[in-house]
Design a protein around this motif. Structure first.
Motif, PDB file in Angstrom:
ATOM      1  N   VAL A   1       9.048  -6.157   7.377  1.00 54.10           N
ATOM      2  CA  VAL A   1       8.056  -5.281   7.107  1.00 54.10           C
ATOM      3  C   VAL A   1       8.358  -4.282   5.733  1.00 54.10           C
ATOM      4  O   VAL A   1       9.512  -3.794   6.105  1.00 54.10           O
ATOM      5  N   VAL A   2       7.807  -4.678   4.855  1.00 51.15           N
ATOM      6  CA  VAL A   2       8.169  -3.912   3.675  1.00 51.15           C
ATOM      7  C   VAL A   2       7.363  -2.955   3.435  1.00 51.15           C
ATOM      8  O   VAL A   2       6.148  -3.098   3.374  1.00 51.15           O
ATOM      9  N   ASP A   3       7.740  -1.694   3.628  1.00 55.47           N
ATOM     10  CA  ASP A   3       6.942  -0.558   3.164  1.00 55.47           C
ATOM     11  C   ASP A   3       7.241   0.030   1.854  1.00 55.47           C
ATOM     12  O   ASP A   3       8.203   0.614   1.337  1.00 55.47           O
ATOM     13  N   PHE A   4       6.154  -0.061   1.107  1.00 54.56           N
ATOM     14  CA  PHE A   4       6.269   0.214  -0.344  1.00 54.56           C
ATOM     15  C   PHE A   4       5.705   1.711  -0.641  1.00 54.56           C
ATOM     16  O   PHE A   4       5.922   2.149  -2.049  1.00 54.56           O
ATOM     17  N   MET A   5       5.320   2.484   0.323  1.00 55.40           N
ATOM     18  CA  MET A   5       5.082   3.794  -0.098  1.00 55.40           C
ATOM     19  C   MET A   5       3.556   3.657  -0.884  1.00 55.40           C
ATOM     20  O   MET A   5       2.846   3.665  -0.301  1.00 55.40           O
ATOM     21  N   PHE A   6       3.810   3.383  -2.126  1.00 56.42           N
ATOM     22  CA  PHE A   6       2.633   3.140  -3.013  1.00 56.42           C
ATOM     23  C   PHE A   6       2.437   1.567  -3.348  1.00 56.42           C
ATOM     24  O   PHE A   6       3.526   1.036  -3.902  1.00 56.42           O
ATOM     25  N   ALA A   7       1.294   1.130  -3.373  1.00 57.37           N
ATOM     26  CA  ALA A   7       1.167  -0.255  -3.732  1.00 57.37           C
ATOM     27  C   ALA A   7       1.343  -0.523  -5.173  1.00 57.37           C
ATOM     28  O   ALA A   7       1.481  -1.625  -5.611  1.00 57.37           O
ATOM     29  N   ASP A   8       1.273   0.337  -5.960  1.00 53.36           N
ATOM     30  CA  ASP A   8       1.711   0.399  -7.477  1.00 53.36           C
ATOM     31  C   ASP A   8       3.025  -0.178  -7.524  1.00 53.36           C
ATOM     32  O   ASP A   8       3.372  -1.017  -8.602  1.00 53.36           O
ATOM     33  N   PHE A   9       3.865   0.141  -6.764  1.00 50.34           N
ATOM     34  CA  PHE A   9       5.369  -0.189  -6.761  1.00 50.34           C
ATOM     35  C   PHE A   9       5.360  -1.733  -6.575  1.00 50.34           C
ATOM     36  O   PHE A   9       6.275  -2.493  -6.899  1.00 50.34           O
ATOM     37  N   VAL A  10       4.335  -2.332  -5.698  1.00 55.28           N
ATOM     38  CA  VAL A  10       4.660  -3.869  -5.597  1.00 55.28           C
ATOM     39  C   VAL A  10       4.523  -4.365  -6.548  1.00 55.28           C
ATOM     40  O   VAL A  10       5.242  -5.719  -6.664  1.00 55.28           O
ATOM     41  N   LEU A  11       3.944  -4.089  -7.923  1.00 51.93           N
ATOM     42  CA  LEU A  11       3.781  -4.965  -8.980  1.00 51.93           C
ATOM     43  C   LEU A  11       5.234  -5.359  -9.554  1.00 51.93           C
ATOM     44  O   LEU A  11       5.276  -6.572  -9.931  1.00 51.93           O
ATOM     45  N   ASP A  12       6.360  -4.638  -9.215  1.00 51.61           N
ATOM     46  CA  ASP A  12       7.639  -5.031  -9.709  1.00 51.61           C
ATOM     47  C   ASP A  12       7.897  -6.410  -8.744  1.00 51.61           C
ATOM     48  O   ASP A  12       8.951  -6.749  -9.342  1.00 51.61           O
ATOM     49  N   SER A  13       7.339  -6.642  -7.660  1.00 52.71           N
ATOM     50  CA  SER A  13       7.971  -7.813  -6.950  1.00 52.71           C
ATOM     51  C   SER A  13       6.917  -8.793  -6.984  1.00 52.71           C
ATOM     52  O   SER A  13       6.987  -9.590  -5.907  1.00 52.71           O
ATOM     53  N   VAL A  14       5.991  -8.767  -7.917  1.00 57.31           N
ATOM     54  CA  VAL A  14       4.776  -9.797  -7.764  1.00 57.31           C
ATOM     55  C   VAL A  14       5.283 -11.184  -7.929  1.00 57.31           C
ATOM     56  O   VAL A  14       4.856 -12.091  -6.994  1.00 57.31           O
ATOM     57  N   GLY A  15       6.391 -11.611  -8.650  1.00 60.09           N
ATOM     58  CA  GLY A  15       6.655 -12.928  -8.680  1.00 60.09           C
ATOM     59  C   GLY A  15       7.254 -13.402  -7.576  1.00 60.09           C
ATOM     60  O   GLY A  15       7.096 -14.561  -6.999  1.00 60.09           O
ATOM     61  N   GLU A  16       8.156 -12.481  -6.689  1.00 59.77           N
ATOM     62  CA  GLU A  16       8.468 -13.183  -5.347  1.00 59.77           C
ATOM     63  C   GLU A  16       7.332 -13.205  -4.450  1.00 59.77           C
ATOM     64  O   GLU A  16       7.384 -13.811  -3.582  1.00 59.77           O
ATOM     65  N   ILE A  17       6.296 -12.399  -4.510  1.00 62.52           N
ATOM     66  CA  ILE A  17       5.000 -12.555  -3.666  1.00 62.52           C
ATOM     67  C   ILE A  17       4.484 -13.843  -3.982  1.00 62.52           C
ATOM     68  O   ILE A  17       4.000 -14.671  -2.932  1.00 62.52           O
ATOM     69  N   ILE A  18       4.019 -13.842  -5.223  1.00 65.48           N
ATOM     70  CA  ILE A  18       3.097 -15.008  -5.565  1.00 65.48           C
ATOM     71  C   ILE A  18       3.819 -16.282  -5.534  1.00 65.48           C
ATOM     72  O   ILE A  18       3.370 -17.482  -5.132  1.00 65.48           O
TER      73      ILE A  18
END
Lengths: 662, 400
Positions: free
Chosen positions: A415-432
């Motif tokens: 479970v990855v807890d990002f606090m704010f979804a804006d921060f997720v953008l730094d990991s978008v390559g890993e996600i997509i």
């Protein structure tokens, strides 16, 4: 006879030969047009994969690169499966879904080659984390080139493996060219092994063309990993003696002389000479091995060429894991005993229940350990489960998301807890590129139960780096589930589903709803994805809204009811999958559709809903479909500006009145 | 020269037709005889075959589905390879033409060719999709409504209001379809131009029923044969009777009476709210199996709206069967230019007295013959009916 011990010199010799002969076969097949895409060969570098994999068990996980045929073969993949995959056949290791750069055989711990440079480092770190959580003693191994050593993944992965002493081998195959760029020209310090010190990692440099030397180094590194002594960085100096990819020119960036010179250091010839000199084998024995491997290669080629292509009908299977069997899970709202909980408490309850039930769940994020999460998302859980399952991370979103992907691939449920979804953008390559595509690329043999949660939404003057809604973007990509709850009850039921499903889930919680209270059933329940909620029944107009907009629309509905306008309000609850049927059924009743969405209008979920309704519900419409969205700008700070970019109840009421007059 | 594709005349009374759809795409090569588009005439929709070969070129202003178009109107063109269409409002079909046209000194064909002006579309009041659907359901003419939506759009509520206003008068309007108009016009024409007299007669149909049972049993044992219906047998027997009484097939032609050589019999078919009369060819000389095959095809085509115009032309006599709906006798209306029509009643099992005073059960059938007294007198009509009755009572005689 070849000894069963994979680390014996004769075994090493045979494995290197298998890699060499298969690669040479593939080079020919590429020329003949049997290979439909790219083909990067491992010729010249065979010693590294062979020596490292000789120390690995089937359950140890190997993560590889675009130059990964050797890793797959050394890890135990049959040449038949490998060649068939490159020929695009049904019998290939990825059932024709991957080709050279997406070779998967999770059954034997071959967790994939990759077309993207870097992620394998993070995924191997994740495999190490799974080993820590499940206490398996298994090792994660990342093979990567010198090019990847300049990628952020190297920094983030090595640091995390070091701080948590993860059982990981980072094997840098320094063949001196990042594609066709000399490593020396793009590295401030071209000594990769020297960088290990920066992370406090044991680091060794070794001649990558000396299989016995690599074998000795790998033996120590694997032993250290299994003993809980942490990761090792091994830099293997080597050289590929064929072009970057088959069919490409080779002498614009290096000379024929250099290549010829390196060919004299061929790891296979070197070992052969050693075996004969030391009288460890006779010429006849080595010739017999060569004959056997040549026949094996030829058989694999024939097998692949005779194999059928996959059928076109199967092109989109395995995008998602198979749906859970059985009837829909939910509780009847009417007769359930409930209590009032905040949105935060409701999701915490879901996580608490599932962590108690499933020891493979662990949480990563900043401040989610002792502190209990910025939004109390993990409050109290650290005391129960300790630091391994409630892991405070460095601030490296890409790193820990990549780690989570590797962990999911090797059997745990991060479970990855990002606090704010804006921060997720730094990991978008890993996600997509990785997490969303992994189930498909592995033809359904890998499951990717990664839950990624974070706050979205405007309304707390946090400005543009803490206010975005990003659900439309994720919903665009096949392979992801995107959940956007609006009530405590829905949030708990949907999070329970997210924590028990096998697909990767983005769970996006609106910041302004965190303290909103609502009834939550006492008994355990789940809410299936792809089922919209009819929040309010009405007859004049259908409004579709998500998250905070559900509440703002409800406020508008009260005003409008007094004017005689009766609104039906639908909350899709999940953006992917999207329950279009419920919206169509509602519009069949009302004839009017307004979509109220805080996110941007263009290319967003509101456009998707409008398009599907125009297509499937055309005859139900008594007026144009209309959208009310947030303004297309970054979120401003000042309260007056912030209020101006997001729909409020008055604007929603006006939009409803206008549409009813159409 | 580009070959014009014109809206064809499918039947003698056809002045315009409703274009339904192209069956080929713009740019397709069309071979002579290939189905090209579908067209709905007075009574039925049918596929129209291409009479020439060439590359299909459809102008942007070409017919849209549902357009009502006059016979002879140009719908599109068939082009030879390299030829360009005589209109300039869309790119030329896939030929070498664009390259040639760019060659200096070569005059473009476009400039000298006639340009087809688009036919003005009827300006309609905009209506929401939902309003259109409601209008169809309630048989409301959208053009008669006052729109209440913004910008003058008709909304569903306008249609519902109109529908309930109509309902309060105690009537609802059913708009006339073109086939209903045609039927009405033809029946009125019949009433105004003939002198109809109807006579009825009963006959024993026991053997007819037996024969049908026998045919059915034979058909079931041999699997794939078509089993003739009672109606097929009656067509065959009527053909035989008409051969003996040709006056019944005569056509009043003011100066004389025309008696056709061939005996083609129309059969009335009730199909999807309309009445169609496809024609069985050579009822007297065809075998029963041939008649059954013809009628099976024609009835299926009638029910699916696929009857061709020629399928409904050339009859000299008509059979109308209301017996299956329980009607025993009725007064059928002559279908001009024919002079007579036979109504078939229900086959009823009845007690019939024998000479010794006992009763026996027999199948009985009533025939209702309407004829034009201008052409046929009562006695010849009755003699025809008598012949037919005898044939029905001993059907085997009429089938050889």
């Amino acid at each position: 006879m070849i000894p069963t011990d994979k680390t014996s010199p004769l075994s090493l010799y045979r494995t290197m030969l298998v890699i060499r002969m298969v690669e040479e076969r593939l080079a020919k097949s590429h020329q003949r047009g049997l290979i439909h895409g790219a083909c990067h060969t491992y010729v010249g570098e065979e010693a590294i994969a062979t020596a490292v994999c000789a120390h690995l068990h089937e359950a140890d996980a190997v993560f590889s690169t675009h130059r990964g045929h050797g890793h797959a073969l050394a890890k135990g993949m049959e040449p038949r499966q490998l060649i068939a995959e490159l020929y695009g056949r049904e019998t290939g290791c990825s059932r024709g879904r991957g080709g050279s750069m997406h070779l998967f055989a999770p059954e034997i711990g071959m967790m994939g080659t990759s077309g993207i440079v870097g992620p394998c480092i993070l995924q191997a770190t994740g495999a190490g984390y799974s080993s820590l959580i499940m206490k398996t003693g298994n090792v994660g191994v990342a093979f990567f080139g010198d090019g990847a050593a300049n990628n952020g993944a190297f920094h983030e992965g090595l640091n995390m493996a070091s701080i948590w002493k993860l059982p990981v081998l980072f094997v840098c195959e320094n063949n001196q060219f990042a594609t066709e760029v000399p490593f020396s020209s793009v590295a401030g310090n071209p000594n990769v092994a020297a960088r290990g010190a920066a992370y406090g990692i044991t680091s060794i440099e070794v001649d990558g063309n000396d299989v016995l030397a690599v074998e000795a180094v790998a033996r120590e590194a694997v032993k250290r990993a299994r003993n809980g002594e942490g990761p090792t960085l091994i830099e293997c100096k080597t050289y590929r003696t064929r072009a970057h990819a088959e069919g490409m020119g080779d002498f614009t960036y290096r000379t024929r002389e250099d290549v010829e010179q390196w060919k004299t250091r061929c790891p296979i010839a070197r070992l052969k000479k050693h075996l004969l000199n030391q009288k460890l084998a006779t010429d006849a024995e080595l010739s017999a091995i060569e004959g056997e491997v040549a026949a094996l290669t030829e058989d694999a080629h024939e097998f692949a060429e005779k194999s059928a292509y996959p059928t076109a009908e199967s092109a989109t299977t395995h995008v998602y894991s198979a749906p859970r069997s059985g009837p829909p899970r939910d509780v009847p709202a009417s007769n359930a005993n409930t209590r009032e909980l905040t949105f935060m408490k409701a999701t915490l309850e879901a996580l608490t229940e599932e962590m108690a039930r499933n020891p493979k769940i662990f949480v990563m994020g900043e401040g989610i350990g002792v502190r209990g999460g910025n939004f109390a998302t993990t409050s109290g859980l650290f005391a129960i489960h300790g630091p391994e399952r409630l892991r405070d991370t460095p601030i490296c979103e890409r790193g820990f998301v990549g780690l989570a992907g590797g962990a999911a691939m090797t059997g745990t449920r991060p479970v990855v807890d990002f606090m704010f979804a804006d921060f997720v953008l730094d990991s978008v390559g890993e996600i997509i590129n990785q997490i969303a595509k992994m189930q498909y690329m592995s033809s359904g043999r890998l499951k990717m139960p990664v839950l990624m949660r974070g706050c979205i939404g405007i309304g707390h003057n946090a400005a543009t780096h803490h206010s975005g809604s990003y659900y439309s973007m994720y919903a665009h990509f096949p392979g992801l589930r995107v959940v956007v709850p609006s009530s405590p009850r829905d949030a708990k039921g949907l999070l329970k589903t997210a924590l028990t499903c096998d697909n990767p889930v983005l769970f996006l919680e609106h910041r302004e709803l965190m303290t909103v209270k609502g009834p939550v059933p006492e008994e355990e329940y789940f809410i299936d994805f792809g089922t919209a909620a009819i929040v309010r029944e009405g007859s004049d107009i259908t409004v579709v809204a998500l998250a905070l907009m559900v509440h703002k629309t409800l406020a508008a509905c009260e005003t409008l009811a007094k004017e005689g306008i009766n609104v039906e309000l639908i909350d899709p609850r999940t953006v992917a999958p999207l329950d279009v049927d419920t919206i169509i059924q509602s519009v069949a009743k009302t004839g009017r559709l307004l979509i109220v969405d805080e996110d941007f209008a263009h290319c967003g979920i509101s456009a998707e809903i409008a398009a599907q309704l125009a297509d499937r519900g055309f005859d139900e419409l008594d007026a144009p479909i209309r959208r009310l969205n947030g303004k297309p700008s970054p979120t401003p700070y000042s309260p007056t500006l912030e209020a101006a970019v997001v729909p409020d109840a008055a604007a929603i009421a006006d939009a409803i009145r206008n549409l009813c007059a159409e | 020269m580009p070959i014009e594709i014109q809206l064809p005349r499918l039947g003698w009374s056809m002045e315009e037709g409703k274009f339904l759809a192209w069956l080929k795409n713009d740019g397709d090569f069309i071979k002579e005889g290939e189905p090209l588009f579908t067209l709905e005439s007075d009574k039925a929709a049918q596929e129209v075959e291409s009479i020439d070969s060439g590359i299909l070129s459809i102008p942007a202003t070409g017919p849209k589905s549902g357009d009502v178009i006059k016979v002879g109107h140009v719908l599109g063109y068939l082009l030879h390879d390299g030829e360009s269409a005589p209109f300039s409002n869309q790119p030329a079909p896939k030929t070498k033409e664009p390259i040639e046209a760019q060659q200096p000194g070569k005059k473009s064909i476009h400039s000298s060719a006639p340009i087809l002006l688009p036919e003005k579309r009827r300006t309609e009041t905009p209506a929401s999709p939902r309003a259109r659907r409601a209008a169809k359901e309630h048989h409301i003419d959208l053009s008669e409504l006052t729109p209440s939506g913004k910008g003058g759009r008709i909304r569903e509520c306008d249609v519902i209001a109109a529908a309930s206003a109509v309902a309060s008068t105690g009537f609802k309007k059913i708009p006339l379809t073109s086939s209903r108009r045609t039927i009405a016009a033809r029946l009125m024409h019949s009433r105004q131009t003939t002198v109809p007299v109807t006579i009825t007669g009963r006959c024993d149909a026991t053997q007819l029923v037996e024969l049908r049972k026998q045919l059915k049993a034979d058909g079931e044992s041999s699997a794939n044969t078509i089993v003739p219906t009672i109606n097929d047998i009656l067509v065959k027997l009527t053909g035989a009777a008409l051969r003996q009484h040709p006056l019944l097939t005569g056509v009043w032609a003011e100066e004389h009476i025309l008696v056709p050589d061939a005996i083609h019999i129309g059969i009335a078919v009730d199909a999807d709210d309309t009445l169609l009369v496809p024609v069985i060819r050579n009822a007297d000389t065809s075998t029963l199996t041939q008649i059954a095959a013809q009628s099976q095809r024609l009835i299926a085509a009638a029910r699916t709206g696929k009857l061709a115009a020629e399928d409904m032309q050339g009859a000299c006599f008509t059979l109308s069967n209301l017996g299956t709906l329980g009607v025993e006798a009725f007064t059928p209306v002559i279908n001009p230019p024919e002079s007579a029509i036979l109504g078939i009643g229900a086959i009823v099992r009845e007690a019939v007295p024998l000479d010794d005073g006992r009763f026996t059960a027999r199948d009985r059938l009533t025939l209702s013959l309407t004829f034009d007294h201008r052409v046929i007198d009562g006695a010849p009509a009755a003699r025809f009916l008598q012949t037919l009755r005898q044939l029905i009572e001993q059907p085997v005689l009429g089938l050889v």
